[in-house]
Design a protein around this motif. Structure first.
Motif, PDB file in Angstrom:
ATOM      1  N   ASP A 164     -25.382  48.056  20.663  1.00 45.60           N
ATOM      2  CA  ASP A 164     -26.739  47.525  20.633  1.00 45.60           C
ATOM      3  C   ASP A 164     -26.723  46.093  21.168  1.00 45.60           C
ATOM      4  O   ASP A 164     -26.133  45.204  20.567  1.00 45.60           O
ATOM      5  CB  ASP A 164     -27.276  47.552  19.203  1.00 45.60           C
ATOM      6  CG  ASP A 164     -28.693  47.057  19.102  1.00 45.60           C
ATOM      7  OD1 ASP A 164     -29.395  47.039  20.132  1.00 45.60           O
ATOM      8  OD2 ASP A 164     -29.107  46.680  17.993  1.00 45.60           O
ATOM      9  N   HIS A 165     -27.371  45.871  22.320  1.00 44.97           N
ATOM     10  CA  HIS A 165     -27.436  44.547  22.932  1.00 44.97           C
ATOM     11  C   HIS A 165     -28.774  43.867  22.689  1.00 44.97           C
ATOM     12  O   HIS A 165     -29.066  42.840  23.292  1.00 44.97           O
ATOM     13  CB  HIS A 165     -27.204  44.645  24.448  1.00 44.97           C
ATOM     14  CG  HIS A 165     -25.819  45.070  24.802  1.00 44.97           C
ATOM     15  ND1 HIS A 165     -24.733  44.242  24.704  1.00 44.97           N
ATOM     16  CD2 HIS A 165     -25.338  46.261  25.241  1.00 44.97           C
ATOM     17  CE1 HIS A 165     -23.647  44.889  25.080  1.00 44.97           C
ATOM     18  NE2 HIS A 165     -23.993  46.123  25.412  1.00 44.97           N
ATOM     19  N   SER A 166     -29.599  44.430  21.821  1.00 47.08           N
ATOM     20  CA  SER A 166     -30.946  43.890  21.624  1.00 47.08           C
ATOM     21  C   SER A 166     -30.938  42.493  20.993  1.00 47.08           C
ATOM     22  O   SER A 166     -31.873  41.728  21.200  1.00 47.08           O
ATOM     23  CB  SER A 166     -31.775  44.837  20.772  1.00 47.08           C
ATOM     24  OG  SER A 166     -31.202  44.967  19.484  1.00 47.08           O
ATOM     25  N   ALA A 167     -29.917  42.150  20.245  1.00 49.28           N
ATOM     26  CA  ALA A 167     -29.873  40.844  19.591  1.00 49.28           C
ATOM     27  C   ALA A 167     -29.344  39.741  20.505  1.00 49.28           C
ATOM     28  O   ALA A 167     -29.401  38.566  20.151  1.00 49.28           O
ATOM     29  CB  ALA A 167     -29.014  40.924  18.332  1.00 49.28           C
ATOM     30  N   GLU A 168     -28.823  40.112  21.667  1.00 45.72           N
ATOM     31  CA  GLU A 168     -28.264  39.111  22.575  1.00 45.72           C
ATOM     32  C   GLU A 168     -29.371  38.314  23.245  1.00 45.72           C
ATOM     33  O   GLU A 168     -30.420  38.849  23.591  1.00 45.72           O
ATOM     34  CB  GLU A 168     -27.407  39.782  23.645  1.00 45.72           C
ATOM     35  CG  GLU A 168     -26.144  40.375  23.096  1.00 45.72           C
ATOM     36  CD  GLU A 168     -25.295  41.015  24.171  1.00 45.72           C
ATOM     37  OE1 GLU A 168     -25.602  40.832  25.371  1.00 45.72           O
ATOM     38  OE2 GLU A 168     -24.334  41.699  23.818  1.00 45.72           O
ATOM     39  N   LYS A 169     -29.118  37.035  23.420  1.00 46.88           N
ATOM     40  CA  LYS A 169     -30.083  36.169  24.088  1.00 46.88           C
ATOM     41  C   LYS A 169     -30.001  36.368  25.600  1.00 46.88           C
ATOM     42  O   LYS A 169     -28.923  36.466  26.158  1.00 46.88           O
ATOM     43  CB  LYS A 169     -29.798  34.706  23.763  1.00 46.88           C
ATOM     44  CG  LYS A 169     -30.018  34.347  22.302  1.00 46.88           C
ATOM     45  CD  LYS A 169     -29.599  32.946  22.039  1.00 46.88           C
ATOM     46  CE  LYS A 169     -30.775  32.027  22.195  1.00 46.88           C
ATOM     47  NZ  LYS A 169     -30.445  30.631  21.885  1.00 46.88           N
TER      48      LYS A 169
END
Length: 89
Positions: free
Chosen positions: A44-49
């Motif tokens: 899950d890369h959704s939390a990456e800025k």
């Protein structure tokens, strides 16, 4: 462990260490993903800025009409200065 180009790689990791879900393939420099039961782990890369550009940061401080006005002022200043410079020594 499988890279983007379907290259399988064996990676030896210490028993005490937690295996990463992704890393850079040492052969092709693409992202490699850990396999569990022959299926890639979903990361899950959704939390990456998302990296911001200089333009993005500029638009946070000024509107486009303000930027256009500043550009015209600066261009007028540069054009006036260019006309006043002496040529030669």
């Amino acid at each position: 462990m499988k890279s983007t180009f379907s290259r399988y790689t064996l990676k030896i990791i210490s028993a005490e260490a937690e295996a990463p879900d992704e890393w850079e393939c040492r052969f092709c420099s693409q992202t490699a993903t850990r396999l569990v039961d022959s299926k890639p782990v979903i990361v899950d890369h959704s939390a990456e800025k998302v990296p911001r550009t200089h333009w993005d940061m500029l638009l946070e401080r000024r509107t486009r009409p303000e930027l256009e006005e500043l550009l015209q002022e600066r261009l007028a200043f540069l054009r006036a200065r260019r006309g006043q410079q002496k040529i030669g020594a």
